[in-house]
Structure formats: C-alpha cells, structure tokens
Scaffold this motif. Structure first.
Motif, PDB file in Angstrom:
ATOM      1  N   UNK A   1      68.037 -31.316  75.317  1.00 24.80           N
ATOM      2  CA  UNK A   1      69.265 -30.690  75.821  1.00 24.80           C
ATOM      3  C   UNK A   1      70.342 -31.764  75.941  1.00 24.80           C
TER       4      UNK A   1
ATOM      5  N   UNK B   1      71.921 -19.586  76.695  1.00 20.99           N
ATOM      6  CA  UNK B   1      71.017 -19.262  75.590  1.00 20.99           C
ATOM      7  C   UNK B   1      69.621 -19.855  75.817  1.00 20.99           C
TER       8      UNK B   1
ATOM      9  N   UNK C   1      73.669 -30.954  76.757  1.00 21.09           N
ATOM     10  CA  UNK C   1      74.721 -30.618  77.721  1.00 21.09           C
ATOM     11  C   UNK C   1      74.186 -29.648  78.764  1.00 21.09           C
TER      12      UNK C   1
ATOM     13  N   UNK D   1      78.295 -26.418  77.867  1.00 20.36           N
ATOM     14  CA  UNK D   1      77.084 -26.322  78.696  1.00 20.36           C
ATOM     15  C   UNK D   1      76.900 -24.906  79.233  1.00 20.36           C
TER      16      UNK D   1
ATOM     17  N   UNK E   1      68.559 -21.764  81.174  1.00 20.44           N
ATOM     18  CA  UNK E   1      68.471 -22.821  82.189  1.00 20.44           C
ATOM     19  C   UNK E   1      69.546 -22.594  83.244  1.00 20.44           C
TER      20      UNK E   1
ATOM     21  N   UNK F   1      75.370 -23.018  76.093  1.00 22.46           N
ATOM     22  CA  UNK F   1      74.050 -23.473  75.642  1.00 22.46           C
ATOM     23  C   UNK F   1      72.979 -23.251  76.711  1.00 22.46           C
TER      24      UNK F   1
ATOM     25  N   UNK G   1      66.489 -20.492  71.741  1.00 22.09           N
ATOM     26  CA  UNK G   1      66.588 -19.336  72.615  1.00 22.09           C
ATOM     27  C   UNK G   1      65.449 -19.386  73.635  1.00 22.09           C
TER      28      UNK G   1
ATOM     29  N   UNK H   1      62.540 -12.308  69.274  1.00 21.38           N
ATOM     30  CA  UNK H   1      63.873 -12.523  69.863  1.00 21.38           C
ATOM     31  C   UNK H   1      64.291 -13.984  69.747  1.00 21.38           C
ATOM     32  N   UNK H   2      65.524 -14.189  69.278  1.00 24.13           N
ATOM     33  CA  UNK H   2      66.068 -15.544  69.237  1.00 24.13           C
ATOM     34  C   UNK H   2      65.596 -16.367  68.060  1.00 24.13           C
ATOM     35  N   UNK H   3      64.726 -15.781  67.214  1.00 19.66           N
ATOM     36  CA  UNK H   3      64.269 -16.535  66.037  1.00 19.66           C
ATOM     37  C   UNK H   3      65.203 -16.233  64.876  1.00 19.66           C
TER      38      UNK H   3
ATOM     39  N   UNK I   1      67.671 -31.212  84.792  1.00 18.10           N
ATOM     40  CA  UNK I   1      68.536 -31.751  83.745  1.00 18.10           C
ATOM     41  C   UNK I   1      69.912 -32.029  84.335  1.00 18.10           C
TER      42      UNK I   1
END
Lengths: 502, 101
Positions: free
Chosen positions: B99, A207, B101, A201, A210, A204, A178, B59-61, A234
């Motif tokens: 990353x 989240x 994608x 994509x 990006x 993700x 996150x 948050x997000x953990x 990226x």
C-alpha cells in the motif's frame, strides 16, 4: 470507469466494514454509499457545475468526493490556508460552484459570493437525508472530470490540474487489490484533501477495504498516540512529518512505540536518507514504502517496497545501498524513460528529465494544451536517472538544477551530504546568479539543538564527500526553512531571501 | 457489439456483472455462461448460480482475452464463465503491491 463504482463495489462486497472513523461508530461502506446518494441529490438540486471543498480532512471529504462523482460534477478540494483573496480567486475560477466549508473558513468563503455555500454540518445533514437512492444506472463517462487540483505553485502561479475518472480508476485498478486489506487494517492519514495523496488514499483504501483514520492537525506526539489508540496498521506521511516523528522518538527513548504498525508509506517530496535510516531502526518490524508520483499522474507511479528498504540498509554493495534513496520500480502498466533536453533517450545511469507513460497519466491543465506529448509521454520536469535494474532515482525539479562553471549539480546531492553531518538538522541548497561562474552554490542550514558548526567546517565536509566544485560557495544559518503545508521546500523563498528580495 | 471502456454488462444466466476496463477496437461478442450479456438498464438481474469449484467470476478480479485487447472487471460475482468471441477469458494475475497511500 467512474470512481463511484469503486465505492459501490466496496459497499456490495464488504459493506459492514468501517470506511472512515473509529472502529466503534465510524461510517461503514454501506452507510457511506447511502449517504453519498443523498449528498448527490443535494448537489444536483444546487444546479452547479462544480463542487469545492474548503476544509480539513473529516468524513465530510469522502462523502463529498463520491457524491460529486454520483452527481456528475467534478470536485475541487482547495487549500484552506490560502489568503482570503487567493481563495476567492480560486472559487471564482470554479463558478458556478457549491462550496462545502469548515466553520473556520465560512466567512472567507461567503465573502467570495459563490453560488451555494454549505457548512460542514449542513453538508453532513444533507447526506443524512435520503434513504436508499438508486445510483444512476446510465453509463457514466470515464472521460468526465472527477477531481480538479490547484498545483501548489512553488515555482509559478497555481494551475488547475484535471484528473478524469479514467485516470484515477486506472491508478486504483492497477495498484490496489480489491478487498486486499485484512479486516483489522486501518490507515492513518495526515495529508490534507487538497493534496493528490489525500484524494488517492480515499479511493485506494475504499477499494482495498482499509479503514481510514484522519489526523488533520499533525504533531509527532499526536500521530504516535493516535496510531496506538486506533490500532493503526498503515500510515502515509510526507518526509517532514517522518523527520519530526523520528526526532521526537529519539528525544524520548523508550517512551513511544506503535506495535500495530505494519507499514509506513512516504512521499510528496524528497526524503533525506538519514531520516529513513533512523526510521528503519526505530520501527524494526515496520515495512517502509517510498511512493513517487505527481498530481498530474494521479498519484503514485513508482514504489520502493519494504524488502528493498531492508536489503539496501544492510547491503555492502554501494549500488544496492544507494537504493535507500531511490523511488523504486514503476507500477505495473507504468513506463519510465530518462531523456535529455532535446528528447533523446539517455543511457542507464545518466541524469535527465523523467518521462512517464501510463493510463493514469493526465498531464492536463484547465485552459491549456495537454502536457502529454503526441507519443503519449509526459515530461515531468523532474530530474532523475535509472539504475541497471530499473530503479528510479529522483533528483529534484529540473528548474532547481544548479549550473556552476558548466557543471550540473542537483541541490539534493549536496543536501544529502550536509544532512549526514551530525550538527545539521535541515539543509537547503540553491543556485544564485554569479558573474564568474554563471551560478554559485549557496546552502542554508538549520543546526540541530545543542550542536555547533561553522560554515568552513561544512564546506570542508562537502568537499570531502563530493568534489570541491560542489562545495557551497556560501553557507548561511537560519532557525528554520520555509516549507509548503505539505512539506515541499520553498526554494524560491530561500533564494529570494538570500538575494535580499524577501 | 462495439465496446467502450466504462460500459457495464450484466449476465442473462447468472448474477455476474462486469465493467469494461479496456475495449478492443472491432466488433466482439461477450458472453457469460454461453449467453450474450446485456445492458444492466434493460436486463433483469438473475439470482446467483452456483459455479463449479474453481470456476465462476470473482468480485474485483480482472479478466482478459488472449491478446490482452479486452479487459473487464467483475463488479458482481456469479457462475460465469466469461468469453469473448467464444474464447474463455483468463484471470489477470496481479502481483501484490505494498500500500503506497
């Protein structure tokens, strides 16, 4: 959990960041959530059971993806390049459906007479209408259908793969941190919305926080220029795209560079080792990531990371060097096994069918029994093996295996060798029926501009690197090879053409 | 309570909200700051408490219990701490991945 939750968390935690589009004037996560609420109201008003998306990538796609989730109906991004009757057939399978279509596809879509049609402009307007609608507080069932994807149908008639909210969310939670992206990060996307990578994509990168820059009309020049202009950090490409980028950069030395680029991810079909070797040289500061996955597994299940690439490139140990052609290690929570045709586990190094078990695996097709077996494992129909450290090597589709005189050969093994020849730009190997051998091996080759090579030279080249039983019985030359829009080689077409059936 | 994956819970003493990622099979009691958590639809949101340094929900953990049968995701941060049947949940450490994608 519902994929809409991912957007809500993004909007709550970093709502001012740009989600999609240019840094100046792009849509922020906050704007995205507000507009998705309005879009969801429009979908609900239409009273349909599904949404179809027939358009190239634009901000309309993330809006539609999350709005459908909010409205509680699945979305089916369709291949906009399909022939009109195929598109009409797919829309009929989705009825009653609301179709969001780009201008270029509106006439074809309308002639299929779906329940509701909106042009891209009308859809964007609908998303503009509302203000601060509350997201549904009720529990959204993670078991609901989220995305329906028609398979590309390279081997059979297209089927509808069903991905539920729990599959896609579990992929994102298991592999993406996150807000893991730094504020300046931007990803360049050229896969279309109807490809699983186009869906994956979107969620993700939401989240991770990006920014997504979409390039729907890929050319190598445009890719290089956009990456520079947008300060792209990226990128995600399919192998045919990377091959063309590499060719362009090699043809114009010193003309192109993308200093902002930190990572290039590739996947979708097999990457020729020669292409990745050249790419590593042309982008010395960039990390390369090979992602392997299927539509049925909600995208990526194994990853070969940047360090693995560089280590393999300079290694003198053949086993480590070979990893440049591997799909890397499974993601956390993903299990991989190689089994024979009877389902028995195979020892390390032996080739068989790749089996996957993970929360993100759907294996479900509409109107059919699940492909996931009782023990939770999905047979992928892909062939491969694992090395001693668990690196996965994907050898191609099981159906493409050539059995010549009782000996199994995967086409990729021969294609890799052919591509190492200086004169060869592209190669496709298929098995053709043969009375004596069961199958004979045929290669179709595209020769690089300014080079010449004979069939006998190429047969001798393969013999020298593999063994004589793997040398193609036939080598033919063509100006180009047939691929799907997302870079998958159409072996069925190659085979039919060689047999005079095309 | 019997939990279900996808269920959302809100703290009654701080601003923490969670979503259940993986639910244990039996009846469990989930608390935040020592008080039972409630359904967000019927529980009033509480202003953020200030957590002691090094604690609090982020948050997000993702947080898990000792045997890994319960996993929750923090969707709104707060003072915490989260606990299951009286045992504090631990932070699920995730190795950063490139990353793809």
């Amino acid at each position: 959990m519902n994929i809409l939750m991912l957007l809500e968390m993004a909007a709550d935690g970093f709502g001012e960041r740009v989600a999609v589009g240019p840094l100046e004037g792009g849509l922020t996560y906050h704007d995205l959530r507000v507009r998705v609420g309005a879009g969801a109201a429009a979908i609900a008003e239409a009273g349909v059971e599904r949404v179809a998306f027939v358009d190239i990538a634009s901000e309309a796609f993330p809006l539609a993806l999350y709005a459908a989730a909010w409205a509680g109906v699945p979305i089916a991004p369709l291949n906009y390049r399909l022939a009109p009757d195929q598109l009409a057939d797919q829309l009929a399978q989705l009825a009653p459906v609301l179709v969001i279509a780009g201008d270029a596809y509106l006439d074809v879509v309308k002639s299929a007479r779906p329940a509701v049609v909106m042009s891209r402009y009308e859809w964007l307007q609908a998303c503009h209408r509302g203000h601060d609608v509350e997201a549904p507080a009720a529990l959204m069932d993670p078991d609901d259908e989220a995305v329906l994807l028609f398979t590309s149908g390279t081997t059979a008639a297209p089927k509808i793969a069903v991905l539920r909210h729990r599959h896609i969310s579990s992929y994102v939670l298991g592999s993406v941190e996150y807000m893991g992206a730094m504020e300046d990060e931007a990803t360049l996307v050229c896969v279309p919305p109807y490809h699983i990578a186009g869906v994956a994509n979107t969620v993700s990168n939401t989240y991770a926080g990006r920014r997504i820059v979409q390039l729907p009309d890929f050319t190598p020049e445009r890719w290089l220029e956009t990456a520079n202009w947008e300060g792209v950090t990226n990128a995600m490409v399919v192998p045919t795209m990377l091959a063309r980028i590499v060719e362009t950069m090699r043809a114009h030395p010193g003309e192109y560079s993308v200093p902002s680029l930190r990572s290039i991810a590739y996947g979708g079909s097999k990457m020729p080792v020669t292409v990745i070797e050249h790419a590593l040289e042309l982008f010395p500061e960039t990390g390369f990531v090979n992602a392997y996955g299927l539509t049925e597994t909600s995208s990526t299940i194994a990853v070969l990371g940047p360090d693995d690439h560089r280590t393999a490139l300079v290694s003198t140990d053949p086993a480590i060097r070979a990893r440049l052609g591997s799909a890397g290690l499974p993601l956390p929570g993903v299990e991989i096994e190689i089994r024979d045709e009877l389902g028995a586990l195979l020892p390390i190094g032996e080739s068989g069918e790749i089996h996957i078990r993970a929360e993100q695996v759907s294996g479900e097709y509409r109107g059919r029994a699940s492909a996931v077996q009782g023990d939770g494992w999905l047979p992928t129909k892909d062939r491969g093996h694992l090395d001693a450290d668990g690196y996965l090597f994907v050898e191609g589709r099981n159906d493409d295996l050539i059995i010549r005189g009782g000996e199994n050969t995967s086409p990729a093994e021969i294609e890799d060798v052919l591509m190492r020849h200086d004169a060869v730009e592209e190669a496709a190997v298929v098995g053709l029926p043969d009375v004596e051998w069961g199958e004979r091996i045929a290669a179709v080759v595209v020769v690089r501009d300014g080079h010449e090579v004979t069939s006998d030279e190429l047969r001798a080249f393969v013999k020298q690197h593999l063994r004589s039983s793997k040398a193609p019985d036939v080598v033919e030359f063509r100006a180009e090879l047939p691929y799907t829009d997302t870079g998958k080689l159409l072996r069925r077409v190659v085979r039919a053409e060689l047999l005079g059936e095309a | 309570m019997i939990l279900k994956a996808g269920a959302r819970l809100r703290s009654t003493v701080c601003s923490t909200e969670i979503i259940v990622v993986k639910a244990p099979s039996g009846d469990v009691s989930i608390t935040c700051g020592g008080a039972a958590m409630g359904d967000p639809a019927s529980t009033e949101a509480v202003a953020a408490g200030s957590p002691a340094p090094g604690t609090g929900t982020a948050m997000g953990k993702r947080y898990v219990n000792a045997d890994g049968a319960l996993e929750v995701l923090c969707t709104k941060p707060g003072a915490g701490p989260l606990a299951c049947d009286g045992d504090e949940l631990g932070l699920k450490e995730a190795k950063p991945l490139p990353a793809s994608d």
